[in-house]
Enzyme design. Structure first.
Site, PDB file in Angstrom:
ATOM      1  N   HIS A 157       4.769   7.340   4.760  1.00 44.36           N
ATOM      2  CA  HIS A 157       3.070   7.070   5.003  1.00 44.36           C
ATOM      3  C   HIS A 157       2.926   6.068   4.053  1.00 44.36           C
ATOM      4  CE1 HIS A 157       4.054   9.476   1.293  1.00 44.36           C
ATOM      5  NE2 HIS A 157       2.882   9.003   0.959  1.00 44.36           N
ATOM      6  N   TYR A 158       3.444   5.831   2.695  1.00 50.13           N
ATOM      7  CA  TYR A 158       3.309   4.509   1.907  1.00 50.13           C
ATOM      8  C   TYR A 158       3.456   3.352   2.497  1.00 50.13           C
ATOM      9  CZ  TYR A 158       4.220   1.683  -2.006  1.00 50.13           C
ATOM     10  OH  TYR A 158       4.101   0.748  -2.861  1.00 50.13           O
ATOM     11  N   ASN A 159       4.707   3.247   3.276  1.00 54.39           N
ATOM     12  CA  ASN A 159       4.659   1.968   3.866  1.00 54.39           C
ATOM     13  C   ASN A 159       4.111   1.860   4.984  1.00 54.39           C
ATOM     14  OD1 ASN A 159       7.279   1.351   2.329  1.00 54.39           O
ATOM     15  ND2 ASN A 159       8.327   2.705   3.466  1.00 54.39           N
TER      16      ASN A 159
END
Length: 220
Positions: free
Chosen positions: A126-128
């Site tokens: 999700h961060y990437n």
């Protein structure tokens, strides 16, 4: 001399960058959310602007600056909602303000897997993804950009030595936060870094030489 707005100034990379800029006599404005952090940044020589990435960004943060560094992050202990609000939407808003104010260079501190989140580390997918779309917005904005995609961050002392080539050994895909700050400083002071996207890891080449090599490699 160009003044730089550092968004995420109280983060671990941001504080080290501001210290380096102060030593280099580079004018810097530190954007922070909490006024309690102002004094230590002022002692380093930074001008302070209070603003919250989860709120509309004030024009005065950008109006007298020529460059912007975005090194803000929601942190590893927050949920996906904060990652979306800070790492994606906060970055998008900052890029839009940079465009409005004709910023000469926007340096985005991204992630090594932002270019291909589908095949990145599953635990932080999700961060990437957020970093991917923040980078995409910057790339499509028309704002002169530098995108740095560091490997896994560590807290060791700066080495001054990096590579922009992804190591074959996953355990070597790391870089100290201090070296990320030094890379940002290098890119702020050298026009060849504009409109470039580079992964950065600790390696065997001095920072300035590594970036020159990367540019020459792209030019063939």
């Amino acid at each position: 001399m160009d003044k730089t707005l550092v968004i995420g100034a109280n983060g671990q990379i941001g504080r080290q960058l501001i210290g380096m800029m102060a030593l280099a006599n580079m004018p810097v404005k530190a954007m922070i959310r909490n006024s309690e952090h102002a004094q230590k940044l002022e002692q380093l020589g930074a001008e302070i602007i209070l603003a919250d990435l989860e709120q509309p960004l004030p024009d005065e943060a950008f109006s007298d600056c020529d460059k912007v560094v975005f090194t803000a992050g929601s942190g590893g202990k927050t949920g996906a909602d904060k990652t979306i609000l800070i790492d994606l939407w906060g970055a998008v808003k900052a890029v839009d303000m940079a465009k409005k104010h004709n910023i000469k260079q926007f340096i985005m501190v991204s992630s090594r897997d932002a270019g291909d989140p589908e095949n990145g580390t599953p635990a932080i997918k999700h961060y990437n993804i957020c970093k991917h779309f923040a980078d995409k917005h910057l790339l499509e904005s028309g704002v002169p950009f530098t995108i740095l995609r560091p490997g896994r961050l560590t807290d060791e002392a700066a080495t001054g030595m990096i590579t922009t080539t992804r190591p074959s050994d996953p355990d070597a895909m790391t870089i100290t936060r201090a070296d990320v700050a030094a890379c940002i400083l290098q890119c702020l002071d050298h026009s060849e870094a504009i409109n470039q996207v580079d992964e950065i890891y600790n390696g065997d080449m001095p920072i300035a030489e590594a970036f020159i090599k990367a540019v020459k490699g792209r030019l063939g």
